[in-house]
Design an enzyme around this catalytic site. Sequence first.
Site, PDB file in Angstrom:
ATOM      1  N   ASP A 127      15.434  41.994 -21.897  1.00  0.00           N
ATOM      2  CA  ASP A 127      15.299  40.647 -21.627  1.00  0.00           C
ATOM      3  C   ASP A 127      14.565  40.715 -20.242  1.00  0.00           C
ATOM      4  OD1 ASP A 127      15.304  37.880 -21.003  1.00  0.00           O
ATOM      5  OD2 ASP A 127      17.368  37.667 -20.473  1.00  0.00           O
ATOM      6  N   ASP A 305       8.851  36.016 -20.941  1.00  0.00           N
ATOM      7  CA  ASP A 305      10.448  36.107 -21.185  1.00  0.00           C
ATOM      8  C   ASP A 305      10.681  36.796 -22.778  1.00  0.00           C
ATOM      9  OD1 ASP A 305      13.156  35.974 -21.397  1.00  0.00           O
ATOM     10  OD2 ASP A 305      13.191  33.736 -20.657  1.00  0.00           O
TER      11      ASP A 305
END
Length: 419
Positions: A127, A305
Amino acid sequence: MFWKTSLVLLALSLATAGTGVDRKIGISIPLKPRAVLTKDDGTFDHERAAFETYRTEVKHRQNLINLERNVGRIAFSEGAQIKDFIPIPSFKLTKRQGVALTDQDDVEWTGPITIGSNAQKLTINFDTGSSDLWVPNAHDCYGCEGHNTYDSKTSKTSKSVNGTFTIFYGDGSTVSGPIFKDTVSIAGVKATNQTFSAVTELSQSFNGDPTDGILGLAYPSLSNLKASPYFQTAFAQKAIPKNVFAFKLATQGSELFLGGTNSKLFKGAIEQHPVKTGIGFWQIAKGSIHQGGKAVVSGFETIIDSGTTIMYGPPDQVKKFYDSVPGAELYDENNGFYSFPCKSIPKAGFSWGGKVWAVTPQNFNLGETTQGSGQCVGALSGTDLGLGNNVWLLGDSFMKNVYTVFSFANNTVGYAMLK
Ligand SMILES: *[C@@H]1O[C@H](CO)[C@@H](O)[C@H](O)[C@H]1NC(C)=O
Ligand SMILES: *[C@@H]1O[C@H](CO)[C@@H](O)[C@H](O)[C@H]1NC(C)=O
Ligand SMILES: *[C@@H]1O[C@H](CO)[C@@H](O)[C@H](O)[C@H]1NC(C)=O
């Protein structure tokens, strides 16, 4: 099969120091299945999309709390605010226990991220939108059923660290638990004494999620644990030769490359953009969104992201985008989703002053609202995530179109064309 088609395999490679050549170690590890927001019948999975949005909001609310504590509000983008409360979606999230995994899938689900002296295996979501590592705890964990877990008692290199890790969810549940240090290894890249949490509560929004935990790849200033993230630890311990990593996210052949870029996966130059340092996110300025070859909104910032499935922008700016799409209309006000005629999917693209990086129609379209409606839902939602009134968040729906390079060495995000 539902999960199988959407499974993103992540082949982890690294460039070995000293040899002067990029050598692929060639270990594949599965990443969270992506683009799961379309059902098998081609319609939009509204429930799942609402929960994805909810989890994105919760994650970034926590990032802002961490950032305020670690750096101060000075690091906030204009208009950014920690929301008091994030309402959980009114949908009931159904568990997907009915999905049988075949033998082949079992192999794919076995992730070679390991923790501890006894190499406990876990499947991880990599992530770029957060900075901590957490995995489920083998002991007394509420909500961890069906996940691989970490057992501190069986690892000789495990050490307890004072404190508790907590992410609050809107329904009163948390992802929280004690903190440890242990050896964390990804495809042989070891970070010794890596700080992480083995959580003893896993919010119900992780029901049916095939990944066990999250490994954050953003800057240390977002860290809830106030600890050096995995990548920083491994780089400092010289396990990674260059302070750079890169992603290819696709339906097949997806890869995270630690320690440089994999020239086999992209062509042409890497277009680099400076990251706004000190704020913790992979955030770059001067963004614009194009539709049908024309810029429709310009001058915004973007956070890249990999842990987010779709794309989000401030509601007023996203409205402007869809206003430029013939036949587009607001579909779900609560979650900022729009629909448009399926036969004319918007030709969206993002630019940061250089090339316009197109989002393919397949990547933009999340499926029909209902079977036969002729209206499809877009992978761009107008939602205020609290990140700032001029900040967009670009997840997989964007990243699947480009080779993305994250450089801590130069503090840049770079894009190149996929081969
Ligand atoms: C851990 O917490 C205990 C109790 O609060 C405290 O006495 C101890 O000094 C702490 N240890 C460290 C290393 O901070
Ligand atoms: C890890 O911590 C142990 C003691 O807790 C220490 O002996 C060792 O040197 C540390 N390793 C690294 C690479 O920092
Ligand atoms: C950093 O920037 C320099 C100069 O633009 C470039 O030559 C180099 O490849 C970049 N390094 C990384 C690791 O991104």
